[in-house]
Scaffold this motif. Structure first.
Motif, short mmCIF file in Angstrom:
data_model
loop_
_atom_site.label_atom_id
_atom_site.label_comp_id
_atom_site.label_asym_id
_atom_site.label_seq_id
_atom_site.Cartn_x
_atom_site.Cartn_y
_atom_site.Cartn_z
N LEU A 244 41.70 35.56 47.90
CA LEU A 244 42.13 35.44 46.55
C LEU A 244 43.98 35.78 46.34
O LEU A 244 44.73 35.05 45.69
N ALA B 253 39.43 38.37 35.67
CA ALA B 253 39.08 37.28 36.51
C ALA B 253 40.13 36.60 37.16
O ALA B 253 41.49 37.17 37.04
N VAL B 254 40.05 35.65 37.97
CA VAL B 254 41.34 35.04 38.68
C VAL B 254 42.46 34.30 37.91
O VAL B 254 43.57 34.85 38.33
N ILE C 96 44.86 37.28 36.94
CA ILE C 96 45.45 37.75 38.43
C ILE C 96 46.80 36.62 38.49
O ILE C 96 47.97 37.00 38.97
N SER D 151 42.86 42.90 36.85
CA SER D 151 41.88 42.28 37.87
C SER D 151 40.40 43.02 37.62
O SER D 151 39.29 42.18 37.76
N GLN E 245 35.33 39.58 44.40
CA GLN E 245 35.48 38.70 43.51
C GLN E 245 37.14 38.63 42.88
O GLN E 245 37.76 37.73 43.11
N THR E 246 37.53 39.84 42.46
CA THR E 246 38.83 39.84 41.91
C THR E 246 39.69 40.74 42.66
O THR E 246 40.63 41.58 41.94
N THR F 260 42.73 41.34 45.20
CA THR F 260 43.69 40.95 46.02
C THR F 260 43.86 41.87 47.36
O THR F 260 43.29 42.92 47.24
#
Lengths: 302, 277
Positions: free
Chosen positions: A82, A159-160, A163, A239, A245-246, A248
């Protein structure tokens, strides 16, 4: 104190006065020099070198096996992925913006230029936490677009995309800031000459402007990348900290640390510390190159 | 064509003005200006008493005191030692100078979370540094100060270095010929020339420290009223779904940062004038 420097001409009366002896009037006594160097080293050691060393020491304290296990663990790998994705999207976006802004600002004379310059620097003075917050205000459930996004089943916050947006905001000025002063200093003559000789816009860009700014561009890109991969506060707000998943890398470090998995936290941290060292290495190398190019240019002109 | 007709002061043969500026403005608007305005617009929907309650509650006031106080102290320490480091790096030769010079930028390159856990480990009661100290650093306001010092370290050094390098040695030679001691030359010739850059570096370090989050939260201990910084309070409010309260505090911090930005711009203008550029 200056007996040594005086002794030189006395011992060899015919010898010309050495530069060191001439400079003595504008330099400090040796004991002052030594004290200042020691003070500077003590300060830097305490606040820079020891923390840096501590990252690697703590990471490897439990041995290589623990270190490697922490890095190849699925959640850690997903965090690495990510982080790479966020940087791979935000750096090119800010690169295009930085170049467009620098082209307009450096090559043209227009109203409102100073205002634009100030606005470009704005993200530097905004706290990372606030950078995250403002995207929550726009895209969050209670935000401006919250309901519309929910109705269309689009997730941005937690969610991405959130971010990536937060990372773009934080790293927004980096490349523009390196390019603008250089392109301003280079002026417009070369581009104008190319234009008059019939070059198209793309040809000017590829053959004249880009080669002239390639080092500043690279410089901006590596600084932008380092910040993008290491950003914590802004990303932390948007995040949602969903493991695997989210998260980093910096967020993964926080979770491991709060779970008292210190060796694992420092193992992931050591990867980011390595990235920082590589960034500084490339940066120093580019500065070195730029200084030499500058010197060559001046010698060529004189 | 609209942009070039309304904004351009002088015609240019170069292409791409509309495209470049148009894209830059659009991107700036969507990424920075519109989201930032959301904070102000959200706060504008609050009544004055509600706003005041949110931004002046005792716990919030305590966080301002800590954030501004620790930032100021850290920036001051950096101003003093940054001057020494810049001086040593420009004027003296010693082994590994280039490596030391490069490493000064470490706080810019090292992710704040990494710095945070490293400093916490070092200054904890059983840490490399903490075990030698008679008082606690980690999990106290002093920890906040240590983290902010780390974060602000490069600013003073990097603003002073170019000025020191450009400094005309002739001025110091003249002072020496006129009978000034080295200390007098520094205090009355060199230091006044460095002042604008020193203040700029100080202001930059201070402004950066005000908003810092990542490196601080690990070492601070985050006790309400004692060691809780304002950015953390914003996050705490957000996690309690008090978005309005979080935004109100954020607006106070934004106004403080914009004031710092203005001050820094003025200082830099002064520095340029002082250097005669």
């Amino acid at each position: 104190m200056s007996t040594a420097s005086i002794a030189v001409p006395v011992a060899a009366p015919a010898a010309p006065v050495t530069p060191r002896a001439v400079r003595a009037a504008t330099s400090e006594p040796p004991w002052v020099r030594r004290t200042l160097i020691v003070v500077a080293f003590a300060f830097l050691t305490l606040f820079l070198f020891v923390p840096l060393a501590a990252v690697f020491w703590e990471a490897l304290r439990k041995g290589w096996q623990v270190y490697l296990a922490a890095i190849v663990e699925p959640d850690a790998l997903s965090a690495v992925r990510l982080t790479l994705v966020a940087a791979a999207i935000s750096v090119p976006l800010n690169l295009v913006f930085g170049f467009a802004a620098a082209w307009a600002i450096a090559k043209f004379d227009f109203r409102g230029k100073n205002l634009l310059l100030t606005l470009i620097d704005l993200p530097f003075s905004v706290s990372p936490v606030i950078a995250g917050l403002i995207y929550v205000l726009v895209f969050g459930l209670q935000g401006w677009l919250g309901e519309t996004l929910r109705d269309h089943d689009v997730k941005i916050i937690f969610a991405v995309p959130g971010i990536v947006l937060a990372t773009v905001f934080i790293t927004f000025p980096f490349i523009a800031r390196e390019l603008i002063p250089l392109m301003q200093a280079q002026g417009t003559e070369q581009e104008e000459a190319a234009r008059v000789l019939g070059a198209s816009g793309w040809q000017i860009l590829r053959r004249v402007t880009l080669p002239n700014v390639k080092w500043a561009l690279l410089y901006g890109v590596i600084l932008c990348n380092a910040r993008a991969m290491g950003e914590f506060g802004a990303v932390s707000v948007v995040s949602g900290h969903i493991r695997g998943q989210t998260n980093t890398m910096p967020l993964h470090i926080e979770i491991l640390y709060n779970e008292y998995q210190f060796a694992a936290a420092f193992a992931v941290a050591s990867l980011l510390a390595l990235l920082a060292l590589v960034t500084l290495g490339i940066k120093t190398w580019i500065e070195h190159r730029a200084a030499h190019a500058h010197q060559d240019l001046h010698e060529g002109q004189s | 064509m609209f942009l070039s007709r309304t904004l351009l002061r002088r015609h240019s043969v170069l292409p791409g003005f509309d495209l470049a500026l148009g894209f830059a403005l659009l991107y700036l608007g969507f990424i920075v200006l519109i989201p930032l305005s959301a904070a102000f617009l959200k706060t504008a929907t609050m009544t004055w008493p509600a706003f005041w309650d949110a931004v002046a509650a005792p716990r919030v006031m305590a966080s301002y005191r800590l954030t501004f106080g620790a930032s100021l102290a850290a920036a001051l320490l950096n101003a003093v030692f940054g001057l020494v480091v810049a001086w040593v790096l420009v004027r003296y030769d010693f082994p590994a100078k280039r490596i030391v010079d490069a490493l000064v930028d470490l706080p810019f390159a090292l992710p704040t979370a990494v710095a945070g856990i490293a400093l916490t480990a070092l200054y904890a009661g059983n840490g490399w540094i903490g075990q030698w100290l008679p008082f606690k650093v980690s999990f106290t306001p002093l920890g906040v100060f240590v983290a902010l010092t780390f974060i602000g370290l490069p600013f003073v050094v990097r603003t002073l270095q170019p000025v020191l390098e450009d400094l005309q040695r002739e001025l110091e030679e003249v002072a020496a010929t006129l009978g000034a001691t080295r200390a007098q030359t520094f205090a009355r010739v060199v230091f006044p020339i460095l002042t604008p850059a020193l203040l700029t570096g100080f202001a930059l370090a201070f402004a950066r420290a005000l908003g810092e989050y990542g490196s601080v939260i690990f070492i601070a201990g985050n006790m309400p009223m004692v060691s809780e910084i304002t950015p953390l309070l914003i996050i705490t409010k957000l996690e309690q779904y008090d978005v309005t309260g979080a935004t109100a505090i954020a607006v106070v911090m934004l106004v403080a940062s914009f004031a710092m930005l203005l001050a820094i711009n003025l200082l830099q203008a002064w520095a340029r004038k002082r250097q005669g550029r």
